[in-house]
Design a protein around this motif. Structure first.
Motif, mmCIF file in Angstrom:
data_model
loop_
_atom_site.group_PDB
_atom_site.id
_atom_site.type_symbol
_atom_site.label_atom_id
_atom_site.label_comp_id
_atom_site.label_asym_id
_atom_site.label_seq_id
_atom_site.Cartn_x
_atom_site.Cartn_y
_atom_site.Cartn_z
ATOM 1 N N ARG A 293 0.833 -1.206 0.000
ATOM 2 C CA ARG A 293 0.000 0.000 0.000
ATOM 3 C C ARG A 293 0.870 1.261 0.000
ATOM 4 N N VAL A 294 1.934 1.254 0.807
ATOM 5 C CA VAL A 294 2.833 2.411 0.840
ATOM 6 C C VAL A 294 3.529 2.579 -0.508
ATOM 7 N N TYR A 295 3.902 1.467 -1.134
ATOM 8 C CA TYR A 295 4.582 1.531 -2.429
ATOM 9 C C TYR A 295 3.689 2.177 -3.481
ATOM 10 N N VAL A 296 2.420 1.848 -3.451
ATOM 11 C CA VAL A 296 1.486 2.362 -4.468
ATOM 12 C C VAL A 296 0.954 3.745 -4.114
ATOM 13 N N MET A 297 0.680 4.001 -2.828
ATOM 14 C CA MET A 297 -0.046 5.212 -2.432
ATOM 15 C C MET A 297 0.804 6.235 -1.690
ATOM 16 N N GLY A 298 1.996 5.874 -1.249
ATOM 17 C CA GLY A 298 2.845 6.826 -0.542
ATOM 18 C C GLY A 298 2.207 7.322 0.747
ATOM 19 N N GLU A 299 2.283 8.618 0.980
ATOM 20 C CA GLU A 299 1.752 9.211 2.210
ATOM 21 C C GLU A 299 0.266 8.960 2.380
ATOM 22 N N ARG A 300 -0.462 8.847 1.288
ATOM 23 C CA ARG A 300 -1.908 8.599 1.388
ATOM 24 C C ARG A 300 -2.184 7.279 2.102
ATOM 25 N N THR B 8 -0.417 5.926 4.613
ATOM 26 C CA THR B 8 -0.260 6.077 6.062
ATOM 27 C C THR B 8 -1.321 7.003 6.656
ATOM 28 N N ARG B 9 -1.940 7.827 5.810
ATOM 29 C CA ARG B 9 -3.069 8.655 6.285
ATOM 30 C C ARG B 9 -4.385 7.877 6.228
ATOM 31 N N LEU B 10 -4.297 6.600 5.854
ATOM 32 C CA LEU B 10 -5.447 5.692 5.806
ATOM 33 C C LEU B 10 -6.511 6.162 4.821
ATOM 34 N N GLU B 11 -6.085 6.837 3.758
ATOM 35 C CA GLU B 11 -7.035 7.255 2.730
ATOM 36 C C GLU B 11 -7.486 6.049 1.915
ATOM 37 N N ASP B 12 -8.659 6.163 1.322
ATOM 38 C CA ASP B 12 -9.139 5.091 0.458
ATOM 39 C C ASP B 12 -8.306 5.022 -0.814
ATOM 40 N N ALA B 13 -8.085 3.809 -1.268
ATOM 41 C CA ALA B 13 -7.378 3.624 -2.534
ATOM 42 C C ALA B 13 -8.296 3.989 -3.693
ATOM 43 N N ASP C 238 -13.297 -2.884 -1.706
ATOM 44 C CA ASP C 238 -12.893 -2.951 -3.109
ATOM 45 C C ASP C 238 -11.376 -3.118 -3.240
ATOM 46 N N GLU C 239 -10.618 -2.531 -2.311
ATOM 47 C CA GLU C 239 -9.165 -2.701 -2.335
ATOM 48 C C GLU C 239 -8.773 -4.140 -2.024
ATOM 49 N N LEU C 240 -9.351 -4.714 -0.973
ATOM 50 C CA LEU C 240 -8.999 -6.075 -0.581
ATOM 51 C C LEU C 240 -9.446 -7.090 -1.639
ATOM 52 N N LEU C 241 -10.608 -6.865 -2.231
ATOM 53 C CA LEU C 241 -11.050 -7.780 -3.281
ATOM 54 C C LEU C 241 -10.168 -7.659 -4.513
ATOM 55 N N GLY C 242 -9.735 -6.440 -4.817
ATOM 56 C CA GLY C 242 -8.848 -6.249 -5.958
ATOM 57 C C GLY C 242 -7.535 -6.977 -5.776
ATOM 58 N N ILE C 243 -6.979 -6.896 -4.572
ATOM 59 C CA ILE C 243 -5.721 -7.600 -4.289
ATOM 60 C C ILE C 243 -5.931 -9.107 -4.359
ATOM 61 N N ALA C 244 -7.040 -9.594 -3.793
ATOM 62 C CA ALA C 244 -7.334 -11.029 -3.859
ATOM 63 C C ALA C 244 -7.435 -11.492 -5.306
ATOM 64 N N LEU C 245 -7.980 -10.635 -6.169
ATOM 65 C CA LEU C 245 -8.066 -10.985 -7.585
ATOM 66 C C LEU C 245 -6.683 -11.097 -8.223
ATOM 67 N N GLY C 246 -5.711 -10.377 -7.666
ATOM 68 C CA GLY C 246 -4.345 -10.523 -8.148
ATOM 69 C C GLY C 246 -3.834 -11.942 -7.979
ATOM 70 N N PRO D 127 -1.261 4.046 12.942
ATOM 71 C CA PRO D 127 -1.889 2.755 12.637
ATOM 72 C C PRO D 127 -1.242 2.102 11.423
ATOM 73 N N THR D 128 -1.314 0.795 11.365
ATOM 74 C CA THR D 128 -0.805 0.094 10.188
ATOM 75 C C THR D 128 -1.553 0.589 8.950
ATOM 76 N N PRO D 129 -0.872 0.787 7.827
ATOM 77 C CA PRO D 129 -1.518 1.392 6.654
ATOM 78 C C PRO D 129 -2.723 0.630 6.144
ATOM 79 N N SER D 130 -2.794 -0.672 6.416
ATOM 80 C CA SER D 130 -3.893 -1.484 5.894
ATOM 81 C C SER D 130 -5.121 -1.488 6.792
ATOM 82 N N LEU D 131 -5.097 -0.769 7.910
ATOM 83 C CA LEU D 131 -6.142 -0.878 8.933
ATOM 84 C C LEU D 131 -7.543 -0.703 8.366
#
Length: 580
Positions: A159-166, A168-173, A220-228, A211-215
């Motif tokens: 998540r940090v690799y793709v979204m950077g600071e966003r 760690t701010r727990l923003e939606d992907a 839709d983010e988790l399903l997208g990753i699972a589809l990977g 908080p951990t970035p994935s909190l």
């Protein structure tokens, strides 16, 4: 003249790893594989007489955090001291790849906070010869170790690799973020990731308290990753969630959907909360329904209390927040101990902790009734009569005074066990029910993590000794317990070439003197990079541990053999009938 076999283990009581009855048999090994099981006339270049001993497959530990240690160390201890021959690391969504150079410190801070691995050791030990997850695996691949390891793609790093600071701010992907995470997950799985891991626990925070970035990652983010993983056609999912209150059903439904859309197996962490003492039973009911619906979902459970070890050498003790202790906290142990023996300082610290407790809500105060001396040999199912509260009553002290005095025992090297899960009723009956459930596997040992306050990489030894031999009531059959730590765990992460003693399977084997099997109390070592400290726990009774046909340990001492390799992706069974 060369013998027909590299190694023959003779006359042992063999547990096949599938739960079958113990059988007196020999095991012949050649080229790292088991080639015969039975009565073997031909000889080996090396032979081990296992008469009167238990012979098992090597243990497979699917919940560890050796992501950093595997970079710099050839010995993945403490796990390899406890019959473990394969570990899966990268659990709980924390790890070190993929990573941009600008985010390296962020991932170290996350690992230090979530898993209590000293940041100084990570800064010193990590060489960062990678950016992508595939490059991280490549860096691991060239180091030989005492056991095999495989790795999850961690959500926090992704998540940090793709979204950077966003991130760690727990923003939606965004949809674009999710598409990129899906693609990177597919690439990681194709490169050899064993799967994908994520944390949804509020307890997982960086050393800075973030908080951990994935909190709060959305569905839709988790399903997208699972589809990977579905795109790659391989890999498993590993999730940790708090399962609290109204969120329980929502969280489980989310995990179900990840499995439904991806078709990939999932395991999640489960323990008995001391606040909602029976909530875990509801989660297992949901799991049973999912399994009945043909969804491959399993709970990872622990065989003993989950908690922290407190002491003067540990990362924390009960007095760590007291101003008078903070003044001396950085002194060497001997100097601190000398000062703490001063009655005046004792009185000051006791008063300070009492004042701190008075100012806290009841549920945040020091739980003297749930703090116990660990002892040596260690006791992980202590009686209420040994708690600090009970000790105080017996000695005519306040609970704080009793706790203070216990902290100074064994020249300040004593540890106190403070369970925060799996001990709500003062016994391990809940653990027994979790272990017995058909939809659980043994996990959560966290080998390589929490190095200053936990040493649960010894779970496999405890499982066998306590639940197979020592407990007064509720014991399990030895062959069934071995199945739980071998073929069951191996299958959970797609490793079908190990965990079973049968021709064609990988020659990972333990030879155990069950009567002598015993844990030592943990002690503190200072051997991490930059002099970092870590708890180490040894065991007695492991006559030999064999990895890929090479003896790696004899009576708990390393032989110098380092046959362990990086496992890339799932491993197919050489003979399907071996794991039928």
């Amino acid at each position: 003249m060369t013998a027909p076999f590299d190694l023959v283990v003779r006359n042992g009581s063999v547990a096949d790893g599938l739960g079958g009855p113990l059988v007196q048999a020999d095991i012949a090994i050649r080229d790292g594989l088991i080639v015969e099981v039975g009565r073997i006339a031909a000889g080996g270049n090396e032979e081990i007489d296992a008469a009167g001993l238990l012979v098992t497959p090597g243990f497979v530990d699917i919940h560890t955090h050796y992501d950093g240690q595997a970079v710099w160390d050839t010995r993945l201890q403490p796990s390899s001291l406890h019959g473990v021959t394969t570990v899966a690391m990268g659990n709980c969504g924390v790890g070190f790849a993929p990573v941009r150079e600008s985010d390296r410190n962020r991932l170290i801070e996350l690992m230090e906070g979530v898993e209590d691995i000293p940041g100084t050791a990570l800064h010193e030990g990590l060489n960062w010869q990678w950016e992508s997850f595939g490059e991280y695996l490549h860096a691991l691949e060239h180091k030989h170790r005492d056991i095999d390891c495989c790795a999850y793609l961690p959500h926090g790093a992704l998540r940090v690799y793709v979204m950077g600071e966003r991130a760690t701010r727990l923003e939606d992907a965004t949809p674009e973020d999710i598409a990129q995470m899906r693609k990177l997950t597919e690439q990681a799985a194709r490169a050899g990731a064993i799967g994908f891991s994520s944390s949804r626990s509020i307890n997982h925070r960086s050393i800075k308290g973030e908080p951990t970035p994935s909190l709060r990652a959305a569905e839709d983010e988790l399903l997208g990753i699972a589809l990977g993983l579905r795109d790659a056609g391989c890999g498993v999912l590993q999730i940790i969630s708090d399962f609290k209150g109204e969120d329980l059903h929502h969280e489980f439904a989310l995990m179900r959907r990840m499995v439904e859309v991806s078709g990939r197996p999932l395991s999640y962490s489960l323990a008995q909360s001391h606040n909602t003492k029976e909530g875990w039973r509801e989660v297992l009911k949901l799991t049973a329904q999912a399994v009945a619906d043909d969804l491959p979902i399993r709970a990872q459970v622990a065989p003993r209390p989950i908690g922290v070890l407190m002491g003067l050498q540990a990362s924390r003790n009960a007095f760590s927040a007291c101003p008078a202790y903070q003044d001396i906290a950085d002194l060497p142990l001997a100097e601190r101990l000398a000062l703490l023996r001063d009655p005046a300082l004792r009185q000051t610290l006791v008063a300070e902790l009492d004042a701190i407790n008075t100012g806290l809500p009841v549920h945040h105060r020091t739980a003297f009734e749930r703090i116990y001396p660990l002892g040596n040999p260690p006791c992980y199912e202590p009686a209420a009569s040994t708690s600090m509260a009970a000790r105080a009553a017996q000695a005519g002290l306040t609970p704080t005074e009793a706790l203070y005095d216990a902290m100074l025992e064994d020249e300040g090297k004593a540890f106190l066990l403070a369970p925060f899960a799996n001990y709500a009723f003062g016994n391990l009956d809940a653990c027994r029910d979790m272990i017995a459930d058909p939809n659980t596997v043994i996990g959560l040992g966290d080998g390589g993590a929490h190095v200053g306050m936990i040493c649960d990489g010894s779970f496999p030894t405890y499982l066998l000794a306590h639940w197979g031999r020592d407990r007064a009531t509720g014991k399990f059959d030895i062959p069934w317990l071995i199945k739980r730590q071998t073929s069951d765990t191996a299958r959970t992460v797609g490793l079908l070439d190990r965990g079973v003693i049968a021709p064609g399977m990988k020659a990972d084997i333990n030879i155990i003197d069950l009567q002598r099997l015993q844990l030592d109390a943990p002690d503190m070592l200072f051997d991490l990079p930059a002099g970092g400290k870590r708890l180490m726990q040894r065991a007695h009774g492991y006559v030999a541990t064999i990895v890929s046909g090479a003896v790696t340990y004899r009576e708990g001492e390393p032989t110098g053999a380092l046959p362990g390799r990086l496992i890339k992706g799932p491993q197919e069974a050489p003979f399907m009938q071996a794991v039928a």
